[in-house]
Write a protein that holds these residues in place. Structure first.
Motif, PDB file in Angstrom:
ATOM      1  N   LYS A  62       0.813  -1.218   0.000  1.00  0.00           N
ATOM      2  CA  LYS A  62       0.000   0.000   0.000  1.00  0.00           C
ATOM      3  C   LYS A  62       0.846   1.267   0.000  1.00  0.00           C
ATOM      4  CE  LYS A  62      -4.025  -2.024   2.317  1.00  0.00           C
ATOM      5  NZ  LYS A  62      -4.862  -2.031   3.555  1.00  0.00           N
ATOM      6  N   THR A  63       2.077   1.186   0.477  1.00  0.00           N
ATOM      7  CA  THR A  63       2.952   2.362   0.512  1.00  0.00           C
ATOM      8  C   THR A  63       4.200   2.155  -0.344  1.00  0.00           C
ATOM      9  OG1 THR A  63       3.959   1.538   2.572  1.00  0.00           O
ATOM     10  CG2 THR A  63       2.144   3.123   2.764  1.00  0.00           C
ATOM     11  N   TYR A  64       4.099   1.300  -1.347  1.00  0.00           N
ATOM     12  CA  TYR A  64       5.203   1.140  -2.299  1.00  0.00           C
ATOM     13  C   TYR A  64       5.041   2.180  -3.407  1.00  0.00           C
ATOM     14  CZ  TYR A  64       8.149  -0.679  -5.972  1.00  0.00           C
ATOM     15  OH  TYR A  64       9.101  -0.780  -6.958  1.00  0.00           O
ATOM     16  N   PRO A  65       6.125   2.901  -3.774  1.00  0.00           N
ATOM     17  CA  PRO A  65       6.004   3.987  -4.756  1.00  0.00           C
ATOM     18  C   PRO A  65       5.978   3.477  -6.198  1.00  0.00           C
ATOM     19  CG  PRO A  65       8.252   3.861  -3.989  1.00  0.00           C
ATOM     20  CD  PRO A  65       7.477   2.857  -3.182  1.00  0.00           C
ATOM     21  N   GLY A  66       5.009   2.634  -6.494  1.00  0.00           N
ATOM     22  CA  GLY A  66       4.838   2.091  -7.830  1.00  0.00           C
ATOM     23  C   GLY A  66       3.684   1.116  -7.832  1.00  0.00           C
ATOM     24  N   SER A  67       3.315   0.662  -9.006  1.00  0.00           N
ATOM     25  CA  SER A  67       2.218  -0.302  -9.128  1.00  0.00           C
ATOM     26  C   SER A  67       2.697  -1.675  -8.655  1.00  0.00           C
ATOM     27  CB  SER A  67       1.757  -0.375 -10.578  1.00  0.00           C
ATOM     28  OG  SER A  67       0.702  -1.284 -10.723  1.00  0.00           O
ATOM     29  N   ARG A  68       1.936  -2.280  -7.750  1.00  0.00           N
ATOM     30  CA  ARG A  68       2.395  -3.528  -7.125  1.00  0.00           C
ATOM     31  C   ARG A  68       1.195  -4.357  -6.664  1.00  0.00           C
ATOM     32  NH1 ARG A  68       6.295  -3.804  -1.724  1.00  0.00           N
ATOM     33  NH2 ARG A  68       6.711  -6.047  -1.770  1.00  0.00           N
ATOM     34  N   THR A  69       1.289  -5.664  -6.829  1.00  0.00           N
ATOM     35  CA  THR A  69       0.267  -6.594  -6.359  1.00  0.00           C
ATOM     36  C   THR A  69       0.947  -7.720  -5.588  1.00  0.00           C
ATOM     37  OG1 THR A  69      -1.141  -6.142  -8.276  1.00  0.00           O
ATOM     38  CG2 THR A  69      -1.605  -8.141  -7.022  1.00  0.00           C
ATOM     39  N   VAL A  70       0.426  -8.018  -4.410  1.00  0.00           N
ATOM     40  CA  VAL A  70       0.934  -9.134  -3.610  1.00  0.00           C
ATOM     41  C   VAL A  70      -0.176 -10.176  -3.471  1.00  0.00           C
ATOM     42  CG1 VAL A  70       1.792  -9.857  -1.351  1.00  0.00           C
ATOM     43  CG2 VAL A  70       2.594  -7.707  -2.365  1.00  0.00           C
ATOM     44  N   ILE A  71       0.144 -11.412  -3.840  1.00  0.00           N
ATOM     45  CA  ILE A  71      -0.789 -12.530  -3.678  1.00  0.00           C
ATOM     46  C   ILE A  71      -0.268 -13.377  -2.523  1.00  0.00           C
ATOM     47  CG2 ILE A  71      -1.940 -14.465  -4.796  1.00  0.00           C
ATOM     48  CD1 ILE A  71      -1.271 -13.196  -7.482  1.00  0.00           C
ATOM     49  N   GLU A  72      -1.000 -13.382  -1.416  1.00  0.00           N
ATOM     50  CA  GLU A  72      -0.521 -14.033  -0.203  1.00  0.00           C
ATOM     51  C   GLU A  72      -0.915 -15.513  -0.161  1.00  0.00           C
ATOM     52  OE1 GLU A  72      -2.068 -11.380   2.816  1.00  0.00           O
ATOM     53  OE2 GLU A  72      -0.192 -10.240   2.826  1.00  0.00           O
ATOM     54  N   THR A  73      -0.428 -16.189   0.890  1.00  0.00           N
ATOM     55  CA  THR A  73      -0.523 -17.643   0.982  1.00  0.00           C
ATOM     56  C   THR A  73      -1.948 -18.151   0.868  1.00  0.00           C
ATOM     57  OG1 THR A  73       1.373 -17.548   2.482  1.00  0.00           O
ATOM     58  CG2 THR A  73       0.171 -19.620   2.371  1.00  0.00           C
ATOM     59  N   ASP A  74      -2.864 -17.574   1.657  1.00  0.00           N
ATOM     60  CA  ASP A  74      -4.226 -18.094   1.657  1.00  0.00           C
ATOM     61  C   ASP A  74      -4.900 -17.886   0.312  1.00  0.00           C
ATOM     62  OD1 ASP A  74      -4.224 -15.370   1.969  1.00  0.00           O
ATOM     63  OD2 ASP A  74      -5.869 -15.299   3.414  1.00  0.00           O
ATOM     64  N   GLU A  75      -4.574 -16.799  -0.387  1.00  0.00           N
ATOM     65  CA  GLU A  75      -5.149 -16.574  -1.715  1.00  0.00           C
ATOM     66  C   GLU A  75      -4.682 -17.631  -2.706  1.00  0.00           C
ATOM     67  OE1 GLU A  75      -5.616 -12.048  -2.680  1.00  0.00           O
ATOM     68  OE2 GLU A  75      -3.734 -12.328  -1.594  1.00  0.00           O
ATOM     69  N   LEU A  76      -3.400 -17.992  -2.648  1.00  0.00           N
ATOM     70  CA  LEU A  76      -2.885 -19.035  -3.532  1.00  0.00           C
ATOM     71  C   LEU A  76      -3.553 -20.374  -3.240  1.00  0.00           C
ATOM     72  CD1 LEU A  76       0.961 -18.284  -3.630  1.00  0.00           C
ATOM     73  CD2 LEU A  76      -0.662 -17.999  -5.497  1.00  0.00           C
ATOM     74  N   GLN A  77      -3.681 -20.687  -1.954  1.00  0.00           N
ATOM     75  CA  GLN A  77      -4.224 -21.985  -1.574  1.00  0.00           C
ATOM     76  C   GLN A  77      -5.709 -22.099  -1.890  1.00  0.00           C
ATOM     77  OE1 GLN A  77      -3.203 -22.344   2.574  1.00  0.00           O
ATOM     78  NE2 GLN A  77      -1.085 -22.941   2.155  1.00  0.00           N
ATOM     79  N   GLU A  78      -6.436 -20.979  -1.779  1.00  0.00           N
ATOM     80  CA  GLU A  78      -7.885 -21.023  -1.930  1.00  0.00           C
ATOM     81  C   GLU A  78      -8.368 -20.552  -3.297  1.00  0.00           C
ATOM     82  OE1 GLU A  78      -9.210 -18.621   1.279  1.00  0.00           O
ATOM     83  OE2 GLU A  78      -8.439 -19.961   2.838  1.00  0.00           O
ATOM     84  N   SER A  79      -7.445 -20.279  -4.214  1.00  0.00           N
ATOM     85  CA  SER A  79      -7.841 -19.747  -5.517  1.00  0.00           C
ATOM     86  C   SER A  79      -8.418 -20.810  -6.438  1.00  0.00           C
ATOM     87  CB  SER A  79      -6.635 -19.091  -6.198  1.00  0.00           C
ATOM     88  OG  SER A  79      -5.655 -20.060  -6.524  1.00  0.00           O
TER      89      SER A  79
END
Length: 694
Positions: free
Chosen positions: A58-75
């Motif tokens: 949220k405070t990275y000075p650029g476009s960024r997306t983080v996919i965390e553990t639970d999202e990977l497991q439940e996708s």
């Protein structure tokens, strides 16, 4: 192309650089009035991107997306590529359905073999040749071993290069747990159309054996078939990790990996064969065999919260071979309707090692980073050919190359307005020399790339709910071995990547993001199937907008939306005014996750508009399918899972998923050893999985 299509969504590099320079001047004057004591007592991070968490993003000075553990497991994703689709600007061309040969692109850059993306595993380059062979023709990664995916689309070129025009994809593997823990996971994927099944077995054990030493072992074995005929796949992936704290200031991280894959490749189909049965294969001789032994060693020295020295070292030995049928009697050698007269094999042996010390220190309002990297690549790049009628076997290519690359980089993050404004000017210098030798023709060639790559990022916490950012950075892609060897008009590629964006956290439960981006590419190279040569498209432009929404509608329901608009254009050359291949204008994703007691249900939908498959923007499909417009498509994935608490703190998760739920039929054009025809994307598949953590 209409003049309206040529309007810039983002200003030119020179205009943006001027605007940022003015902002820096204002920031510097503010800094003179500030007291260094206003800085928080935080520990410096040698990794400039920072921890891969949603909060950090949220405070990275650029476009960024983080996919965390639970999202990977439940996708319920079919593979790692599939799991990335929800990220703005990402295009995936799934060639196998098994994830062994990913085709991932960002912002309209060519996705084939993921060659326009800097791919890292735990911060280390994963390309088989980080400078000379950036295409990911060997991908030693399996989905169960990945804990978090970090997709940085802008602002990282100074610290992570080369080949980062589209951005940086950093795959973080599972960390060593503090207490001894084990995971056993079994997954079975069944293709609805063909009934083919792929088994995926994963095991992990790890923990700290004492206060200083942590150890971990991971094993992942995949066996079975993809969704098409002639797609038998066998994967073995073994990883050993060690984490050793010598004392409070010194830490060592070690990783050793062995990865092995053998697979039949179904290849492309002619249009008529695709319509008859898209699961069949017309390429009976195509296959793939590869293995890699790789190791990494990192020393981290942190004598204080204001100083960190990180020395990263890596090496790998890789051997990969494609097998492919060829019709050398006339016409296109890869025409899927033709009978092969020969079978070629293309062994590539890579020995690569690199070292990268990096120093980060904080002095008052300054956080300074200095780093250098040296990489050596030695490559045997051969082709052999078997004549089917006579059984004769001969070598047709014997290439050797050595690449020596040295990079120097430095940046200074100025923390202003009590830390709310951060301005980071930086510069990277790449010097790359590749010496190429053709043993058969006694031809030698050298390519030297020496580029200075400036960059600047600005991030402003304008209020508690609003974060603004802007960045402009220059990137380099050196000429590749295959491009040098085939001749043609090619040169080292450089590009400017620029962004202007904002994130609004309207409420703790509702967040919005918006980014305008522009990539100005010089000397972009594409492969021309008609001439079988690489050609320089000259200047190209990619620009557009990315929008995102994340809403925690209730304690049980999470919703997210993402939309990307993309406009590309070839600015010079024979195809001036045309769009770039594999660059759909619209990409829309929607996701929902609902939790009730021990149950979790997720639903993901992805839409991509149509696009062209060649630089000439051919509308009507050719008879053999080597060119023509690509169709739009919509994918829907769903998963239902349940956690079951067992005695002794054990947890069992069982799940059922359906990928491409509506069985959408879509395709892309041939790639690599099967460049002519339609490559069918995976149809509907069902996944049964269970995971036991104890």
């Amino acid at each position: 192309m209409e003049s309206g299509r040529q309007q810039n969504l983002v200003t030119s590099p020179h205009q943006l650089a001027l605007a940022i320079s003015l902002a820096m001047a204002v920031s510097a004057s503010i800094a003179q009035a500030e007291e260094p004591a206003s800085l928080e007592a935080l520990k410096v991070e040698g990794d400039w991107i920072g921890n891969p968490t949603k909060e950090k993003a949220k405070t990275y000075p650029g476009s960024r997306t983080v996919i965390e553990t639970d999202e990977l497991q439940e996708s319920g994703a079919l593979n790692l590529e599939d799991a990335l689709r929800s990220s703005p600007g990402i295009q995936v061309l799934d060639e196998t359905g098994t994830g062994i040969l990913p085709n991932i692109g960002l912002r309209g850059l060519n996705p084939l073999r993921s060659e326009r993306l800097q791919m890292l595993v735990d911060g280390y380059p994963i390309a088989i040749g980080p400078y000379s062979n950036v295409g990911v023709s060997l991908f030693p990664v399996t989905l169960p071993s990945i804990d978090t995916v970090d997709i940085v689309r802008g602002g990282a070129a100074v610290h992570y290069g080369p080949n980062n025009v589209g951005g940086v994809l950093n795959l973080h593997t599972r960390a060593i747990p503090n207490d001894t823990a084990q995971t056993v996971q079994q997954r079975l994927t069944i293709a609805d159309e063909s009934g083919n099944a792929l088994s995926d077995t994963y095991y992990r054990i790890g923990g700290f054996v004492n206060d200083s030493l942590g150890l971990q072992f991971q094993a992942n074995i995949q066996s079975g078939d993809g969704f098409r005929d002639h797609s038998d796949t066998e994967v073995r992936n073994f990883i050993v990790d060690a984490n050793y704290f010598l004392d409070d200031a010194n830490e060592l991280d070690l990783s050793l990996q062995y990865y092995d894959v053998e697979a039949d490749l179904p290849g492309a189909l002619s249009p008529s064969a695709y319509k008859q049965d898209r699961t069949q294969s017309q390429r009976p001789y195509d296959g793939y065999d590869a293995d890699m032994v790789r190791g990494t060693l990192t020393w981290i020295y942190t004598p204080s919260n204001d100083l960190e020295l990180e020395w990263r070292n890596f090496a790998h030995h890789a051997d990969r071979t494609f097998f492919f049928g060829q019709d050398l009697s006339g016409g296109s050698w890869a025409d899927p309707e033709a009978d092969a007269t020969h079978v070629a094999d293309s062994p590539r042996v890579f020995d690569v090692w690199g070292t990268e010390p990096r120093l980060t220190l904080r002095q008052g309002i300054h956080t300074l980073t200095f780093g250098t990297r040296y990489v050596n690549e030695q490559v045997d790049f051969d082709v052999n050919r078997l004549e089917l009628s006579s059984g004769s076997y001969a070598d047709v290519r014997r290439w050797d190359s050595e690449t020596n690359a040295v990079a120097l980089y430095a940046s200074d993050t100025l923390s202003l307005l009590n830390g709310r404004l951060q301005v980071t000017p930086g510069i990277r210098h790449e010097n790359v020399r590749m010496d190429f030798y053709d043993e058969r023709s006694d031809l030698s060639y050298s390519n030297n790339a020496s580029e200075t790559l400036p960059g600047l990022t600005i991030g402003l916490q304008a209020s508690d709910s609003l974060y603004l950012f802007a960045d402009a950075q220059r990137s380099l892609v050196p000429v590749q071995i295959a491009q040098v060897s085939r001749g043609g008009d090619v040169a080292n590629e450089t590009a400017w990547n620029q962004e202007l964006g904002a994130r609004w956290q309207f409420t703790p439960a509702l967040g919005l993001s918006a980014t305008l981006f522009r990539i100005d590419y010089e000397d972009q190279i594409q492969f021309n199937k008609a001439t079988s040569e690489y050609e320089n498209l000259g200047e190209t432009r990619h620009e557009g907008a990315e929008l995102g929404l994340d809403w925690q509608a209730s304690s049980q329901l999470d919703l997210s939306l993402a939309y990307t608009y993309l406009d590309t254009e070839q600015l010079t050359g024979d195809n001036e005014g045309n769009e770039l291949p594999n660059a759909p204008h619209d990409h829309f994703s929607a996701s929902a996750r609902y939790r009730y007691l021990q149950w979790t249900a997720s639903l993901h939908a992805h839409y991509y508009s149509d696009s062209f498959s060649d630089a000439a923007n051919t509308e009507e499909e050719t008879a053999n399918g080597d060119a023509g417009k690509l169709p739009s498509y919509t994918l829907i994935n769903a998963r239902l899972g349940r956690d079951i608490a067992l005695s002794g703190g054990k947890n069992l998760n069982i799940g059922f998923a359906a990928t491409n739920l509506t069985d959408e039929e879509y395709y892309f054009r041939g790639a690599d050893v099967s460049p002519v025809g339609r490559v069918p994307a995976p149809g509907r598949a069902f996944i049964l999985e269970g995971r036991l953590d104890f």
